[in-house]
Scaffold this active site. Sequence first.
Site, short mmCIF file in Angstrom:
data_model
loop_
_atom_site.label_atom_id
_atom_site.label_comp_id
_atom_site.label_asym_id
_atom_site.label_seq_id
_atom_site.Cartn_x
_atom_site.Cartn_y
_atom_site.Cartn_z
N HIS A 1 -3.73 -5.17 -5.69
CA HIS A 1 -2.68 -5.76 -4.85
C HIS A 1 -2.23 -7.11 -5.41
CE1 HIS A 1 -4.23 -3.31 -1.12
NE2 HIS A 1 -3.77 -2.56 -2.09
C1 LIG Z 1 -4.17 2.01 -8.53
C2 LIG Z 1 -3.40 1.31 -7.44
C3 LIG Z 1 -3.74 1.55 -6.12
C4 LIG Z 1 -3.03 0.92 -5.09
N1 LIG Z 1 -3.26 1.30 -3.80
C5 LIG Z 1 -2.38 0.91 -2.85
C6 LIG Z 1 -2.41 1.48 -1.55
O1 LIG Z 1 -3.19 2.41 -1.25
N2 LIG Z 1 -1.54 1.00 -0.62
C7 LIG Z 1 -0.65 0.02 -0.90
O2 LIG Z 1 0.09 -0.39 -0.01
N3 LIG Z 1 -0.59 -0.53 -2.12
C8 LIG Z 1 -1.40 -0.08 -3.12
N4 LIG Z 1 -1.28 -0.59 -4.38
C9 LIG Z 1 -0.36 -1.72 -4.62
C10 LIG Z 1 1.12 -1.36 -4.70
O3 LIG Z 1 1.30 -0.09 -5.27
C11 LIG Z 1 1.85 -2.45 -5.51
O4 LIG Z 1 1.65 -3.69 -4.87
C12 LIG Z 1 3.35 -2.22 -5.61
O5 LIG Z 1 3.59 -0.94 -6.15
C13 LIG Z 1 4.02 -3.29 -6.48
O6 LIG Z 1 5.42 -3.06 -6.49
P1 LIG Z 1 6.41 -3.90 -7.41
O7 LIG Z 1 7.77 -3.40 -7.12
O8 LIG Z 1 6.15 -5.35 -7.24
O9 LIG Z 1 6.00 -3.55 -8.92
P2 LIG Z 1 5.94 -2.11 -9.62
O10 LIG Z 1 5.93 -1.03 -8.62
O11 LIG Z 1 4.85 -2.18 -10.60
O12 LIG Z 1 7.34 -2.01 -10.37
C14 LIG Z 1 7.64 -2.69 -11.55
C15 LIG Z 1 8.40 -1.72 -12.47
O13 LIG Z 1 9.05 -2.47 -13.49
C16 LIG Z 1 8.93 -1.77 -14.71
N5 LIG Z 1 9.08 -2.77 -15.78
C17 LIG Z 1 8.28 -3.84 -16.02
N6 LIG Z 1 8.74 -4.55 -17.07
C18 LIG Z 1 9.88 -3.93 -17.48
C19 LIG Z 1 10.82 -4.19 -18.53
N7 LIG Z 1 10.67 -5.24 -19.35
N8 LIG Z 1 11.85 -3.33 -18.70
C20 LIG Z 1 12.01 -2.26 -17.88
N9 LIG Z 1 11.15 -1.97 -16.86
C21 LIG Z 1 10.10 -2.79 -16.68
C22 LIG Z 1 7.57 -1.14 -14.64
O14 LIG Z 1 7.46 -0.05 -15.52
C23 LIG Z 1 7.47 -0.73 -13.16
O15 LIG Z 1 7.94 0.57 -12.93
C24 LIG Z 1 -2.00 -0.01 -5.42
C25 LIG Z 1 -1.67 -0.25 -6.75
C26 LIG Z 1 -2.33 0.41 -7.77
C27 LIG Z 1 -1.93 0.13 -9.20
#
Ligand SMILES: Cc1cc2nc3c(=O)[nH]c(=O)nc-3n(C[C@H](O)[C@H](O)[C@H](O)COP(=O)(O)OP(=O)(O)OC[C@H]3O[C@@H](n4cnc5c(N)ncnc54)[C@H](O)[C@@H]3O)c2cc1C
Length: 581
Positions: free
Chosen positions: A516
């Site tokens: 997280h």
């Molecule tokens: C194993 C795991 C278990 C988890 N379990 C839970 C759970 O049960 N419940 C819950 O609520 N949360 C859970 N989480 C946390 C939750 O999934 C994350 O907090 C959330 O997905 C983060 O979202 P975000 O949009 O900030 O980033 P992300 O979803 O990581 O999105 C960022 C995106 O940007 C892309 N990107 C990055 N840099 C570039 C670039 N330079 N060019 C193009 N694309 C790029 C990446 O490929 C990615 O797809 C878990 C996370 C993980 C990894």
Amino acid sequence: MSKSVGRLIGWWRVLVAASFFFHGLSSSDKAPNYSFVHNATTAPTTSYYDYIIVGGGTAGCPLAATLSHNATVLLLERGGSPYGNSNITLLSSFGSALSDLSPTSPSQRFISEDGVINARARVLGGGSCLNAGFYTRAGPGYVRDVGWDSRLVNESYHWVEDVVAFEPPMREWQTAVRDGLLQAGIVPNNGFTYDHINGTKVGGTIFDRDGNRHTAANLLGYANPQGINVLLHATVHKILFKTKGVARPQAHGVRFVDAQGVRHTAYLKSGSKSEVIISAGALGSPQLLMLSGVGPADHLKSYNISLVLDQPMVGQGMRDNPMNAIYIPSPLPVEVSLIQVVGITPFGSYIEAASGENFGGSNTHPRDFGMLSPKIGQLSVVPPKQRTPEALAEAIEQMSNLPDIAFQGGFILEKIMGPISTGHLELQSLNPNDNPSVTFNYFQEPEDLQRCVQGLQTIEKVIESQPFSKFKYQGISVHTLLNMTASTPVNLLPHHANVSTSLEQFCKDTVMTIWHYHGGCLVGRVVDSDYKVIGIDSLRVIDGSTFYYSPGTNPQATVMMLGRYMGVRILRDRLESQGKK
Ligand SMILES: Cc1cc2nc3c(=O)[nH]c(=O)nc-3n(C[C@H](O)[C@H](O)[C@H](O)COP(=O)(O)OP(=O)(O)OC[C@H]3O[C@@H](n4cnc5c(N)ncnc54)[C@H](O)[C@@H]3O)c2cc1C
Ligand SMILES: *[C@@H]1O[C@H](CO)[C@@H](O)[C@H](O)[C@H]1NC(C)=O
Ligand SMILES: *[C@@H]1O[C@H](CO)[C@@H](O)[C@H](O)[C@H]1NC(C)=O
Ligand SMILES: *[C@@H]1O[C@H](CO)[C@@H](O)[C@H](O)[C@H]1NC(C)=O
Ligand SMILES: *[C@@H]1O[C@H](CO)[C@@H](O)[C@H](O)[C@H]1NC(C)=O
Ligand SMILES: *[C@@H]1O[C@H](CO)[C@@H](O)[C@H](O)[C@H]1NC(C)=O
Ligand SMILES: *[C@@H]1O[C@H](CO)[C@@H](O)[C@H](O)[C@H]1NC(C)=O
Ligand SMILES: *[C@@H]1O[C@H](CO)[C@@H](O)[C@H](O)[C@H]1NC(C)=O
Ligand SMILES: *[C@@H]1O[C@H](CO)[C@@H](O)[C@H](O)[C@H]1NC(C)=O
Ligand SMILES: *[C@@H]1O[C@H](CO)[C@@H](O)[C@H](O)[C@H]1NC(C)=O
């Protein structure tokens, strides 16, 4: 002590590495036919859009879908499609993507300077394609403190929930944990709810009844196909800025590279309301700002990056909520479950649990995937700094020699609220595909440690509660379970007669991640309350990098909600300004 109990204790070193398997659920993998998703190799060298969103993750997808209704949107995702990849789509394969270390894996492993092994998404749908699926909202206090409009927040949660959230099936083991939490005093029983309320509840899940995962990529089903273009395998290397003839730097496009290494440039259409929006996640967003010249001047200088804006707060305020777990082998078979129940304590500790079944002997379910598997980098038998590749390999090897019964059980974990301890992120190279270096400083603040100890004390009560008793060998004390979770010859528990001190040591030595992590582009430091990058025009950051504290007990609901929420607000502003013209 029975013979089987004795055997179990003999396996304590690697028991915690034991993992959990899921029944081969039906794999109706309904890939939506998105006409607007393409391989970046097919993209033109130059193109123009109203909004360019970097990162098709948990926030980026709902944001793009929303904006596409009244503007033209380009969504750039460095990874591929989640559809058709059963490592992502099936609950039964949780951990498969996380243990795939290839450069094309949907998961990119990183190790913080603290030594805890972690993962970040590299796929359309982002973290929602890798995660454990638990779906639960932020509390009203969080929404108030952040300053969001509670009504639009609720509407946005509903918009998300209509597509991705489900009520989980409650079976015996999760029910025993719930009843144990109630007996441990984590009351009242709030039943099934997405809401964040003190007490014990059953939360939502993004897995449907058939065990199929519904990710943020499914929210693209809301998009206007005429208004959106999604490019996969499109890695953004730089945000482009106009600095001449403007009062302050203004984002006007991005440079991205496709899978064949070909460079493309996308520009914003002229017009004051066009924007680049970074949604690249807590590691990707600060990293990309720095690579583009927005960050601490000295640090950028050391990489010869030409400075656009000296912004010392980029990469500051990185946090990861520490997770500590206790593995409880069970004399009875248990159902396969990811997180369903949560105890929301009044002292800032969240108690969750997962159980699993051994599928040893089955070819389709090699038995070493799961939330605590060393294959995905979870290793609590040695302290963080000792979690070397060799230590992981040894644990994986030992696990493969465990008898089937060792995998029969579950674990109860606690994650602390916040956290208060904070760290930082720096570049390690000029390549956007490389991980930046990140430090979280787990338990640096005494209050974080105290919350961990109180959480573990509550877990002890659950384990010793009457409702949970049938899932615990009677001959095994909680101390032995702690030993099993933590022990190696260099890390024995309890070391101290003082149990409180011991639990503190246990917290530090067995700390893992619940993934997280957040921060790096905090509201008020790097972005303003409209998520606009301070000191720069036409640039926002919208994702988990903007959070001070992790919302609710688990963040994904609120990350998706934020994508929708900000999409609606940005469109409102856009339409208002058009109305004025
Ligand atoms: C194993 C795991 C278990 C988890 N379990 C839970 C759970 O049960 N419940 C819950 O609520 N949360 C859970 N989480 C946390 C939750 O999934 C994350 O907090 C959330 O997905 C983060 O979202 P975000 O949009 O900030 O980033 P992300 O979803 O990581 O999105 C960022 C995106 O940007 C892309 N990107 C990055 N840099 C570039 C670039 N330079 N060019 C193009 N694309 C790029 C990446 O490929 C990615 O797809 C878990 C996370 C993980 C990894
Ligand atoms: C998917 O959609 C495209 C464009 O709308 C269409 O040409 C194609 O036939 C569809 N494919 C399937 C399998 O439905
Ligand atoms: C898009 O604009 C139309 C009016 O042009 C408006 O009715 C509609 O609500 C807008 N959509 C969104 C999602 O804001
Ligand atoms: C699924 O994961 C396994 C290992 O975790 C890997 O070997 C395999 O290539 C992955 N499959 C896909 C389609 O990514
Ligand atoms: C939003 O929902 C929460 C809980 O679901 C509720 O407490 C709050 O009053 C709602 N806010 C509004 C403005 O309806
Ligand atoms: C996209 O194109 C690259 C390069 O041609 C190729 O390696 C990759 O497999 C393609 N991906 C998809 C999903 O078509
Ligand atoms: C920065 O430029 C200097 C001088 O050209 C060079 O010596 C140094 O290696 C460069 N540093 C990096 C990190 O590229
Ligand atoms: C609920 O729990 C939080 C900590 O998680 C605490 O600050 C708050 O006081 C609690 N509220 C009540 C009503 O107990
Ligand atoms: C925990 O492990 C240590 C070292 O092996 C041992 O001395 C101690 O008795 C164990 N405690 C329990 C309760 O098993
Ligand atoms: C036990 O540890 C706690 C926390 O470190 C401390 O406050 C307490 O004084 C210790 N008690 C004894 C008897 O050492």
